[in-house]
Design a protein around this motif. Structure first.
Motif, mmCIF file in Angstrom:
data_model
loop_
_atom_site.group_PDB
_atom_site.id
_atom_site.type_symbol
_atom_site.label_atom_id
_atom_site.label_comp_id
_atom_site.label_asym_id
_atom_site.label_seq_id
_atom_site.Cartn_x
_atom_site.Cartn_y
_atom_site.Cartn_z
ATOM 1 N N GLU A 275 0.840 -1.186 0.000
ATOM 2 C CA GLU A 275 0.000 0.000 0.000
ATOM 3 C C GLU A 275 0.888 1.253 0.000
ATOM 4 O O GLU A 275 2.042 1.213 0.415
ATOM 5 C CB GLU A 275 -0.930 -0.008 1.210
ATOM 6 C CG GLU A 275 -1.998 -1.087 1.117
ATOM 7 C CD GLU A 275 -3.031 -1.006 2.224
ATOM 8 O OE1 GLU A 275 -2.809 -0.257 3.206
ATOM 9 O OE2 GLU A 275 -4.064 -1.696 2.116
ATOM 10 N N GLU A 276 0.310 2.366 -0.463
ATOM 11 C CA GLU A 276 1.108 3.570 -0.676
ATOM 12 C C GLU A 276 1.809 4.053 0.586
ATOM 13 O O GLU A 276 2.969 4.476 0.536
ATOM 14 C CB GLU A 276 0.220 4.690 -1.228
ATOM 15 C CG GLU A 276 -0.214 4.478 -2.674
ATOM 16 C CD GLU A 276 -1.009 5.647 -3.214
ATOM 17 O OE1 GLU A 276 -1.080 6.687 -2.514
ATOM 18 O OE2 GLU A 276 -1.559 5.536 -4.319
ATOM 19 N N ASP A 277 1.127 4.008 1.722
ATOM 20 C CA ASP A 277 1.752 4.507 2.950
ATOM 21 C C ASP A 277 2.898 3.613 3.394
ATOM 22 O O ASP A 277 3.908 4.087 3.917
ATOM 23 C CB ASP A 277 0.711 4.665 4.063
ATOM 24 C CG ASP A 277 0.018 3.365 4.413
ATOM 25 O OD1 ASP A 277 -0.241 2.560 3.486
ATOM 26 O OD2 ASP A 277 -0.286 3.138 5.599
ATOM 27 N N ILE A 384 0.710 -4.083 4.105
ATOM 28 C CA ILE A 384 -0.333 -3.282 4.752
ATOM 29 C C ILE A 384 0.082 -2.977 6.177
ATOM 30 O O ILE A 384 1.047 -3.554 6.701
ATOM 31 C CB ILE A 384 -1.692 -4.029 4.766
ATOM 32 C CG1 ILE A 384 -1.553 -5.369 5.533
ATOM 33 C CG2 ILE A 384 -2.199 -4.270 3.354
ATOM 34 C CD1 ILE A 384 -2.855 -6.122 5.726
ATOM 35 N N TRP A 408 -2.854 -12.008 2.935
ATOM 36 C CA TRP A 408 -2.377 -10.651 3.234
ATOM 37 C C TRP A 408 -0.965 -10.642 3.839
ATOM 38 O O TRP A 408 -0.503 -9.612 4.329
ATOM 39 C CB TRP A 408 -3.359 -9.910 4.151
ATOM 40 C CG TRP A 408 -3.813 -10.645 5.386
ATOM 41 C CD1 TRP A 408 -4.905 -11.469 5.500
ATOM 42 C CD2 TRP A 408 -3.218 -10.608 6.684
ATOM 43 N NE1 TRP A 408 -5.014 -11.959 6.789
ATOM 44 C CE2 TRP A 408 -4.002 -11.436 7.535
ATOM 45 C CE3 TRP A 408 -2.112 -9.940 7.216
ATOM 46 C CZ2 TRP A 408 -3.705 -11.632 8.889
ATOM 47 C CZ3 TRP A 408 -1.810 -10.134 8.571
ATOM 48 C CH2 TRP A 408 -2.603 -10.977 9.375
ATOM 49 N N ARG A 431 -0.333 4.881 7.478
ATOM 50 C CA ARG A 431 -1.666 5.457 7.626
ATOM 51 C C ARG A 431 -2.202 5.250 9.042
ATOM 52 O O ARG A 431 -2.068 4.185 9.620
ATOM 53 C CB ARG A 431 -2.609 4.805 6.608
ATOM 54 C CG ARG A 431 -3.994 5.407 6.536
ATOM 55 C CD ARG A 431 -4.845 4.706 5.503
ATOM 56 N NE ARG A 431 -4.279 4.859 4.161
ATOM 57 C CZ ARG A 431 -3.794 3.858 3.436
ATOM 58 N NH1 ARG A 431 -3.792 2.638 3.935
ATOM 59 N NH2 ARG A 431 -3.300 4.069 2.237
#
Length: 491
Positions: A275-277, A384, A408, A431
């Motif tokens: 994920e981007e963060d 994540i 995941w 995040r």
């Protein structure tokens, strides 16, 4: 002998080796440290539920004995008198092991697991036993025996598993060291989610006993505040034990000398983007490492696909058949996800199993070839950050997959298939202010190379990481009351 007294904040900020050094010098009392650890653990318990059992009387007696030894001039190791916690699937002589299951006996264990016994012999003081999902079968902190374990950074979030309580209690600051086991990421996942260090040594480096139903995947490991503490634990606990034949395979090779390391940067392991963060936090850490020098860095990719099908065969057959009889008798009190593995395992035939073994050898060969080209690989530990504490998968995840948790965790379980050493260390926040980790992977048996570079990386990142201790201690305990399905607090 006059002892200094630490504040809670001073204790949380100290590494295990710092505490041990001051104990050995006669500056700190092991009894005082045990009381601090027990108090901080008890304060956090209504919020995070990290312990299957706290052991205050046993801890105080052990700490008093270690203190008397120092007074008499005996210091067993650099961790003499240091408080630790033990995952509740490892044995400690004289203490029951619940293993996250209502089917477990409450009889005291007749002997200690090798890692636990060696830490006790080294003078460490066990304050309690940390939570795990049932028989460590998945990567969350939910079990029939102890309920939901929560993340110290945000109790609404998952601490990761299966060393859930170990990650949560080290992340909260209650102890500087907690043992763990890792057969698919079970040390590295909670370490990354809880903002601490998590070491999975080479398969067999630390002996595993009692043996597990997935012994060719299962590593004993450790979660710590500091990479140097993890290094000390490995030094004290590695080495052969006849109860684990795999422990004879992992003798350390000759040192690497002074040559400059080649470090491959893998931003999207197995072609899967984080994920981007997470990418941003790990990217900042990688930029800092490259700027600091000390090695030759270059971008690379992994020339092999994610071995999900291989891992599913190994895990489903091992856990499904290994606990099939128990599930047939006690399914009503067991984790439904674990019970479901029995019929799934029976659906595999022998040709399918041997095809998976062939695919495993091919994957291991491909990864060994990568580590011929690179001395180390650095990558995100997780794609994540931590999700809901009561969920098995993040939003939009594959809840109906045979093994929901591996959907995941794509960056961790492949290195259980290979048995290579890997360590995760905190690299900032993503995040929602949740921790992000970076994983360092090395060739088989080159644990010292991985640890040496991790010490360097920790030093470089010390000035860039936002926060290293979770805010649990500042939370009023009334903010989250945990329902415990079984009375099991103090013994």
């Amino acid at each position: 002998m006059g002892y200094a007294e630490l504040t809670a904040d001073e204790y949380r900020a100290a590494s295990a080796l710092d505490l041990g050094r001051r104990v050995a010098a006669g500056e700190l009392s092991p009894v005082h440290l045990a009381e601090l650890a027990l108090e901080l653990a008890a304060q956090a318990e209504p919020v995070i539920n990290a312990y299957a059992a706290l052991l205050p009387e046993r801890a105080r007696a052990t700490a008093a004995a270690r203190e008397a030894e120092v007074r008499a001039g005996t210091v067993r190791s650099p961790l003499h008198g240091v408080p630790i916690a033990v995952k509740d699937n490892m044995l400690e002589e004289g203490v029951p092991a619940g293993k996250g299951s209502l089917t477990s006996s409450d009889e005291p264990a007749p002997a200690s697991s090798p890692m636990v016994g060696r830490l006790l012999d080294a003078g460490a003081v066990v304050i309690g036993r940390t939570t795990t999902p049932e028989f460590g079968w998945k990567a969350t902190g939910i079990s029939p025996r102890t309920g939901i374990t929560r993340n110290p950074w945000d109790p609404q979030r998952n601490p990761g598993g299966s060393s859930a309580g170990s990650g949560a209690t080290v992340g909260s600051g209650a102890v500087p060291i907690a043992t763990g086991t890792d057969a698919g990421g079970s040390v590295r996942i909670p370490a990354a989610f809880c903002g601490v260090v998590g070491l999975k040594p080479t398969l067999g480096a630390i002996p595993v006993w009692p043996s597990t139903v997935n012994e060719n995947l299962s590593h004993a490991g450790v979660l710590t505040r500091d990479v140097r503490d993890a290094r000390a634990v490995l030094a004290l606990t590695r080495g052969p034990d006849p109860r684990d034949p795999q422990s004879y395979w992992s003798r350390p090779p000759a040192g690497d000398g002074e040559r400059r390391l080649r470090v491959g940067i893998v931003r999207a392991p197995f072609g899967i983007d984080p994920e981007e963060d997470v990418a941003a936090a790990v990217g900042r850490a990688l930029d800092a490492l490259v700027a600091a020098g000390g090695a030759d860095y270059a971008e690379t990719t992994l020339p092999t696909e994610l071995p999900r099908a291989v891992f599913e065969v190994l895990w489903v057959t091992g856990r499904g058949l290994g606990f099939r009889d128990l599930a047939r008798e006690h399914a009503d009190v067991m984790d439904p996800g674990l019970v479901r593995l029995g019929p799934l395992a029976e659906a595999y035939d022998l040709p399918a199993f041997y095809a998976a073994m062939t695919a495993r050898r091919e994957f291991n060969f491909a990864m060994a070839h990568v580590l011929d080209e690179w001395d180390l690989l650095v990558m995100p530990t997780m794609p994540i950050t931590a999700f809901a504490a009561d969920a098995e998968v993040p939003p939009g995840g594959e809840a109906d997959a045979p093994l929901p948790w591996i959907t995941w965790t794509p960056y961790t379980y492949p290195f259980n298939i290979t048995g290579q050493p890997a360590i995760t260390l905190p690299t900032g926040l993503g995040r929602g202010g949740m921790p992000v980790g970076a994983q360092i992977v090395g060739p088989w048996a080159h644990d010292e190379r991985v640890l040496e570079f991790a010490v360097h990386a920790q030093r470089v990142l010390a000035s860039t990481n936002e926060r290293t201790v979770a805010p649990t201690a500042q939370m009023p305990t009334s903010t989250m009351q945990v329902d415990h399905p079984r009375a099991r607090r103090d013994r």
